[in-house]
Design an enzyme around this catalytic site. Structure first.
Site, PDB file in Angstrom:
ATOM      1  N   GLN A 120      54.849 -64.614  51.961  1.00 50.33           N
ATOM      2  CA  GLN A 120      56.311 -64.560  51.847  1.00 50.33           C
ATOM      3  C   GLN A 120      56.925 -65.909  51.478  1.00 50.33           C
ATOM      4  OE1 GLN A 120      56.747 -62.399  55.850  1.00 50.33           O
ATOM      5  NE2 GLN A 120      58.398 -61.526  54.628  1.00 50.33           N
ATOM      6  N   CYS A 166      62.244 -56.264  56.673  1.00 52.03           N
ATOM      7  CA  CYS A 166      61.350 -57.337  56.238  1.00 52.03           C
ATOM      8  C   CYS A 166      62.178 -58.397  55.535  1.00 52.03           C
ATOM      9  CB  CYS A 166      60.304 -56.757  55.287  1.00 52.03           C
ATOM     10  SG  CYS A 166      59.161 -57.986  54.647  1.00 52.03           S
ATOM     11  N   LEU A 167      61.903 -59.663  55.803  1.00 49.51           N
ATOM     12  CA  LEU A 167      62.677 -60.743  55.181  1.00 49.51           C
ATOM     13  C   LEU A 167      62.497 -60.763  53.656  1.00 49.51           C
ATOM     14  CD1 LEU A 167      62.121 -63.654  57.739  1.00 49.51           C
ATOM     15  CD2 LEU A 167      64.084 -62.106  57.549  1.00 49.51           C
ATOM     16  N   HIS A 194      51.127 -57.906  55.300  1.00 48.72           N
ATOM     17  CA  HIS A 194      51.510 -58.891  54.279  1.00 48.72           C
ATOM     18  C   HIS A 194      50.300 -59.629  53.715  1.00 48.72           C
ATOM     19  CE1 HIS A 194      55.833 -58.848  53.954  1.00 48.72           C
ATOM     20  NE2 HIS A 194      56.011 -58.917  55.259  1.00 48.72           N
TER      21      HIS A 194
HETATM   22 NI    NI Z   1      57.753 -58.480  56.340  1.00 50.65          NI
END
Ligand code: NI
Length: 187
Positions: free
Chosen positions: A50, A98-99, A144
């Site tokens: 991320q 989720c970011l 992720h």
């Molecule tokens: Ni996430």
């Protein structure tokens, strides 16, 4: 340092991440930056893909949940090279966000319990079993580093309904109060 969070559509979110060794450059600083980035975005978990890194590392701090249940107040952890080796219990449904997918929340079905092996920030090995929200959060972050996202787990109809929102994320058409990096568009 607060790092930009890579949005849905970024290829790094679809890669199976690689293990790292204890001599990974600036690891301590990287972990500090990941926590800072996560807190700044009001998240409870953040995985290395991320922030654009294809490595098996994620951080979790469930402190924001301590208001509802004090037991979550003391769960701040770093997971390096994790492997979930067992799933057990019933499937549990819960809403997730989720970011990397801001503005979308969907009900996701996950296993109730997991057993996970990993090393922490000091490369000390752990073998632990988790249930409750711990298991939920760990599975989300673990996905992720396997190149999976929670929107992969929803029904075809739900997917259809959020398709245009996902396309907007790819284009960077998003109103987000934290720093993000979309595949297309300026940020
Ligand atoms: Ni996430």
């Amino acid at each position: 340092m607060i790092l930009p969070i890579y949005l849905y559509g970024q290829p790094v979110l679809r890669k199976e991440a690689k293990e790292i060794t204890a001599d990974y450059p600036n690891l301590k600083e990287l972990i500090d930056n990941m926590f800072e980035t996560m807190y700044n975005a009001d998240g409870v978990g953040l995985a290395a893909p991320q922030i654009g890194l294809e490595i098996r590392l994620f951080v979790i701090d469930l402190k924001p949940l301590a208001e509802d249940d004090p037991k979550y107040g003391e769960f701040k952890k770093v997971f390096i090279n994790p492997r979930i080796i067992e799933y057990s219990g019933d499937l549990v449904k819960m809403e997730e966000g989720c970011l990397s997918i801001p503005g979308i929340n969907e009900i996701v079905e996950r296993e109730e319990k997991i057993r996970i092996q990993y090393v922490d920030e000091n490369f000390t090995a752990h073998d632990e079993v988790y249930g409750d929200f711990y298991a939920r959060c760990i599975q989300h972050e673990y996905d992720h580093i396997e190149g999976k996202l929670f929107v992969d787990k929803i029904s075809g109809i739900r997917k259809q309904l959020i398709k245009s929102k996902l396309n907007n994320l790819i284009k960077g058409k998003v109103n987000c109060r934290y720093r993000v990096k979309a595949l297309n568009g300026k940020h």
